[in-house]
Design an enzyme around this catalytic site. Sequence first.
Site, PDB file in Angstrom:
ATOM      1  N   CYS A   2       0.838  -1.207   0.000  1.00 29.20           N
ATOM      2  CA  CYS A   2       0.000   0.000   0.000  1.00 29.20           C
ATOM      3  C   CYS A   2       0.870   1.253   0.000  1.00 29.20           C
ATOM      4  O   CYS A   2       2.027   1.227   0.359  1.00 29.20           O
ATOM      5  CB  CYS A   2      -0.866   0.040   1.247  1.00 29.20           C
ATOM      6  SG  CYS A   2      -1.822  -1.433   1.493  1.00 29.20           S
ATOM      7  N   ARG A  27       4.706   0.821  -6.300  1.00 31.55           N
ATOM      8  CA  ARG A  27       4.609  -0.166  -5.221  1.00 31.55           C
ATOM      9  C   ARG A  27       3.575  -1.239  -5.533  1.00 31.55           C
ATOM     10  O   ARG A  27       3.485  -2.243  -4.820  1.00 31.55           O
ATOM     11  CB  ARG A  27       4.259   0.530  -3.905  1.00 31.55           C
ATOM     12  CG  ARG A  27       5.288   1.547  -3.449  1.00 31.55           C
ATOM     13  CD  ARG A  27       4.697   2.518  -2.426  1.00 31.55           C
ATOM     14  NE  ARG A  27       4.490   1.876  -1.149  1.00 31.55           N
ATOM     15  CZ  ARG A  27       5.391   1.849  -0.161  1.00 31.55           C
ATOM     16  NH1 ARG A  27       6.559   2.409  -0.345  1.00 31.55           N
ATOM     17  NH2 ARG A  27       5.144   1.265   0.982  1.00 31.55           N
ATOM     18  N   TRP A  75      -2.903  -2.353  -1.553  1.00 30.89           N
ATOM     19  CA  TRP A  75      -2.527  -3.685  -2.057  1.00 30.89           C
ATOM     20  C   TRP A  75      -3.251  -4.645  -1.113  1.00 30.89           C
ATOM     21  O   TRP A  75      -2.862  -4.782   0.049  1.00 30.89           O
ATOM     22  CB  TRP A  75      -1.012  -3.848  -1.991  1.00 30.89           C
ATOM     23  CG  TRP A  75      -0.535  -5.228  -2.272  1.00 30.89           C
ATOM     24  CD1 TRP A  75      -0.254  -6.203  -1.357  1.00 30.89           C
ATOM     25  CD2 TRP A  75      -0.284  -5.826  -3.545  1.00 30.89           C
ATOM     26  NE1 TRP A  75       0.145  -7.360  -1.978  1.00 30.89           N
ATOM     27  CE2 TRP A  75       0.142  -7.165  -3.316  1.00 30.89           C
ATOM     28  CE3 TRP A  75      -0.378  -5.388  -4.855  1.00 30.89           C
ATOM     29  CZ2 TRP A  75       0.465  -8.035  -4.343  1.00 30.89           C
ATOM     30  CZ3 TRP A  75      -0.046  -6.260  -5.883  1.00 30.89           C
ATOM     31  CH2 TRP A  75       0.365  -7.563  -5.627  1.00 30.89           C
ATOM     32  N   ASN A 101      -1.489   0.974   6.057  1.00 32.05           N
ATOM     33  CA  ASN A 101      -0.650   0.035   5.305  1.00 32.05           C
ATOM     34  C   ASN A 101      -0.182  -0.992   6.323  1.00 32.05           C
ATOM     35  O   ASN A 101       0.371  -0.636   7.347  1.00 32.05           O
ATOM     36  CB  ASN A 101       0.547   0.792   4.696  1.00 32.05           C
ATOM     37  CG  ASN A 101       1.447  -0.126   3.900  1.00 32.05           C
ATOM     38  OD1 ASN A 101       1.122  -1.299   3.703  1.00 32.05           O
ATOM     39  ND2 ASN A 101       2.563   0.388   3.436  1.00 32.05           N
ATOM     40  N   GLY A 102      -0.472  -2.282   6.099  1.00 30.89           N
ATOM     41  CA  GLY A 102      -0.017  -3.298   7.047  1.00 30.89           C
ATOM     42  C   GLY A 102      -1.112  -4.326   7.296  1.00 30.89           C
ATOM     43  O   GLY A 102      -2.098  -4.393   6.568  1.00 30.89           O
ATOM     44  N   GLU A 488      15.487 -24.247 -10.100  1.00 42.60           N
ATOM     45  CA  GLU A 488      15.135 -22.820  -9.951  1.00 42.60           C
ATOM     46  C   GLU A 488      16.351 -21.944 -10.201  1.00 42.60           C
ATOM     47  O   GLU A 488      16.273 -20.918 -10.874  1.00 42.60           O
ATOM     48  CB  GLU A 488      14.552 -22.579  -8.561  1.00 42.60           C
ATOM     49  CG  GLU A 488      14.305 -21.131  -8.179  1.00 42.60           C
ATOM     50  CD  GLU A 488      13.370 -20.378  -9.103  1.00 42.60           C
ATOM     51  OE1 GLU A 488      12.696 -21.015  -9.941  1.00 42.60           O
ATOM     52  OE2 GLU A 488      13.340 -19.123  -9.011  1.00 42.60           O
ATOM     53  N   LYS A 492      16.595 -19.026 -13.071  1.00 38.22           N
ATOM     54  CA  LYS A 492      16.966 -17.634 -12.764  1.00 38.22           C
ATOM     55  C   LYS A 492      18.075 -17.173 -13.699  1.00 38.22           C
ATOM     56  O   LYS A 492      18.026 -16.096 -14.265  1.00 38.22           O
ATOM     57  CB  LYS A 492      17.441 -17.498 -11.304  1.00 38.22           C
ATOM     58  CG  LYS A 492      16.354 -17.578 -10.269  1.00 38.22           C
ATOM     59  CD  LYS A 492      15.531 -16.328 -10.125  1.00 38.22           C
ATOM     60  CE  LYS A 492      14.228 -16.267 -10.821  1.00 38.22           C
ATOM     61  NZ  LYS A 492      13.266 -17.290 -10.842  1.00 38.22           N
ATOM     62  N   GLU A 495      16.866 -16.865 -17.450  1.00 38.81           N
ATOM     63  CA  GLU A 495      15.858 -15.859 -17.835  1.00 38.81           C
ATOM     64  C   GLU A 495      16.368 -14.424 -17.725  1.00 38.81           C
ATOM     65  O   GLU A 495      15.794 -13.533 -18.321  1.00 38.81           O
ATOM     66  CB  GLU A 495      14.574 -16.025 -17.045  1.00 38.81           C
ATOM     67  CG  GLU A 495      14.664 -15.771 -15.567  1.00 38.81           C
ATOM     68  CD  GLU A 495      13.293 -15.875 -14.899  1.00 38.81           C
ATOM     69  OE1 GLU A 495      12.295 -15.451 -15.496  1.00 38.81           O
ATOM     70  OE2 GLU A 495      13.227 -16.392 -13.782  1.00 38.81           O
ATOM     71  N   HIS A 511      23.961 -40.366 -15.911  1.00 42.65           N
ATOM     72  CA  HIS A 511      23.072 -40.874 -16.974  1.00 42.65           C
ATOM     73  C   HIS A 511      23.113 -39.979 -18.207  1.00 42.65           C
ATOM     74  O   HIS A 511      22.119 -39.825 -18.909  1.00 42.65           O
ATOM     75  CB  HIS A 511      21.653 -40.997 -16.404  1.00 42.65           C
ATOM     76  CG  HIS A 511      21.597 -41.887 -15.211  1.00 42.65           C
ATOM     77  ND1 HIS A 511      21.588 -43.259 -15.280  1.00 42.65           N
ATOM     78  CD2 HIS A 511      21.650 -41.586 -13.889  1.00 42.65           C
ATOM     79  CE1 HIS A 511      21.584 -43.775 -14.070  1.00 42.65           C
ATOM     80  NE2 HIS A 511      21.624 -42.779 -13.200  1.00 42.65           N
ATOM     81  N   LYS A 610       5.756 -10.538 -16.886  1.00 42.67           N
ATOM     82  CA  LYS A 610       5.652 -10.868 -15.463  1.00 42.67           C
ATOM     83  C   LYS A 610       4.524 -11.876 -15.229  1.00 42.67           C
ATOM     84  O   LYS A 610       4.583 -12.719 -14.368  1.00 42.67           O
ATOM     85  CB  LYS A 610       5.396  -9.607 -14.628  1.00 42.67           C
ATOM     86  CG  LYS A 610       5.348  -9.842 -13.137  1.00 42.67           C
ATOM     87  CD  LYS A 610       6.632 -10.462 -12.619  1.00 42.67           C
ATOM     88  CE  LYS A 610       6.531 -10.895 -11.194  1.00 42.67           C
ATOM     89  NZ  LYS A 610       7.675 -11.725 -10.762  1.00 42.67           N
TER      90      LYS A 610
END
Length: 615
Positions: A2, A27, A75, A101-102, A488, A492, A495, A511, A610
């Site tokens: 927020c 934000r 948010w 905010n929170g 992962e 990273k 990409e 193998h 995204k």
Amino acid sequence: MCGIVGYIGPREAYPIIIEGLKRLEYRGYDSAGIALFDGKDLKVCKTKGKVVDLEARSDKEITKHGSVGIGHTRWATHGVPNDVNSHPHISNSGDLVIIHNGIIENYESLKKELISRGYTFKSDTDTEVLINLIEDVKKQENVKLGKAVQIALNQVIGAYAIAVFDKNKPEEVVIARLGSPLAVGIGEDEFFIASDASPFLEYTKDAIYLEDEEMAIIRFHKGIKIRKIKDDSLVDPYIQKLKINLEQIEKSGYDHFMLKEIHEQPKAITDTYRGRLLRQEAIIKMAGVEDNMKKFLNADRIIIVACGTSWHAGLVAEYIFEDLARVPVEVEYASEFRYRNPVITEKDVLIAISQSGETADTLAAIKLAKSKGAFVFGVCNVVGSSIARETHAGAYTHAGPEIGVASTKAFTTQITVLTLMALRLARAKGTISSSDFRHHLLELEMIPKKVEEALKSDAHIQKISEIYKDVNNFLYLGRGYNFPVALEGALKLKEISYIHAEGYPAAEMKHGPIALIDENMPIVVIATKKGHYEKVVSNIQEIKSRKGKIIGIVTEGDVQVKELADHVIEVPETLESLSPLLTTIPLQLLSYHIAVMLGKNVDQPRNLAKSVTVE
Ligand code: AGP
């Protein structure tokens, strides 16, 4: 997360607040609102959508005059994004107005108490509870707004940055913070309030940053008084002369959103388990799981569907759920699952993992599973997203907006939620002893601090990045819980640096992939102390005998791998089941620094979005 903007002074507040909210758009948010005192009355306008939608609505709904006002971009954490849940929120009397905010963890119990005293609520938010709690205290104790805020906040558990004013005393704004930033811009007999300095930097470079558990009473023509929330004691204000520019503020001083989000992980993980991991009571509280416990307990199996990084989080979950809760788990690429005519029954539980909550393949997989009678549970980061709305139940990660295309804090907060779910299920099934359960809670609660520790290897990782930034291929190896982390780490790197990288189970080398290894091939090997360590060490020896360059991710204090590897990066010790939350950190930093050194667009890599909302 927020955004908060406020103003009190001689100027018209509306344009300052609106432009300030636009400065905070980076934000991430899903609704916006403003409250002004126009000299006669309180005017509030709020809407789901963007600041431009708020402007359009304000043109129709309110007089935009007044020299005191507060504005908010929300948010969503409690209550889906809609007009009613957006801020500002007004107290029952119509006198008090708040933006927040929170997260107020104990808002349900506070709400029950207020309802018993005759308060009513329009929204599903914790914020509306807070403003009515402040009103109730003000009435019961017959105190001024500042004192009422101080008393009320001592009853609150959670995190907040708030701004409040009373339409009957509009020359005063009260603000307070715990866990969410709040800054005050000091002008010539005017004050700017904001989540960071970006909304007021053009007006003043003099700023006060509230510390946690501090509040301030700002009075027009009278100045600012800062107090400790705990005991109301006065605090000397420390006015800073800001030497930063707007772009630096948006990234909190980091060069890229991705780096900022890597470093936000301790807070993101804390926010994700806040209110859910109750270590003292040795319980896990997750409404979405509690309300559907029978479905989980009676499930023949759990099917996890996701894409990309979220799919890697699903693979980690497979190890956790099977290891701790002894429930069969299958992890599926959503794009494959939706088209392969899978066998799905009402006895299946499907867990869909998605940061954006908008990934088309994952959404389609959910609909398919629902059509076959399965119970579907969502793990999303965006409240009110399509996947969050399509699933029967769910649990949000509270990572805050993830701006960088490469998922980082989403991954670790997804694993946090899934770990909590697996532990809760294991507890319900009795497949984990109470001492192991407590040990897991204790260790999970310490993870944010250990992530902080892991982040301290940044400079060391930069040196390693410099050595390998020009190679054409990387291999990433891991076993057990860290096999998904190897995948992962490879994703990273691929990409954002565009270097080809593959992740494999360490034992898989023999193998085929071992044929790739020569002195030009760097191999990242995750070799934490508890995860089949000796076997990984022998894999490292096989690589070494073929002259591969070894970057070991090891438990701090490791000696054996240190002797064999070309480089080691240490992470703090933890339970093997929690080690992915730590071993992924150096891999995020390695890919970030290599990409930066190669001059890549780290936050918006080529060809990537995204959120993949199309097939
Ligand atoms: C990972 O860094 C990528 N951004 C991508 O693989 C992403 O994880 C995938 O597209 C899934 O997105 P979602 O979590 O929003 O569903």
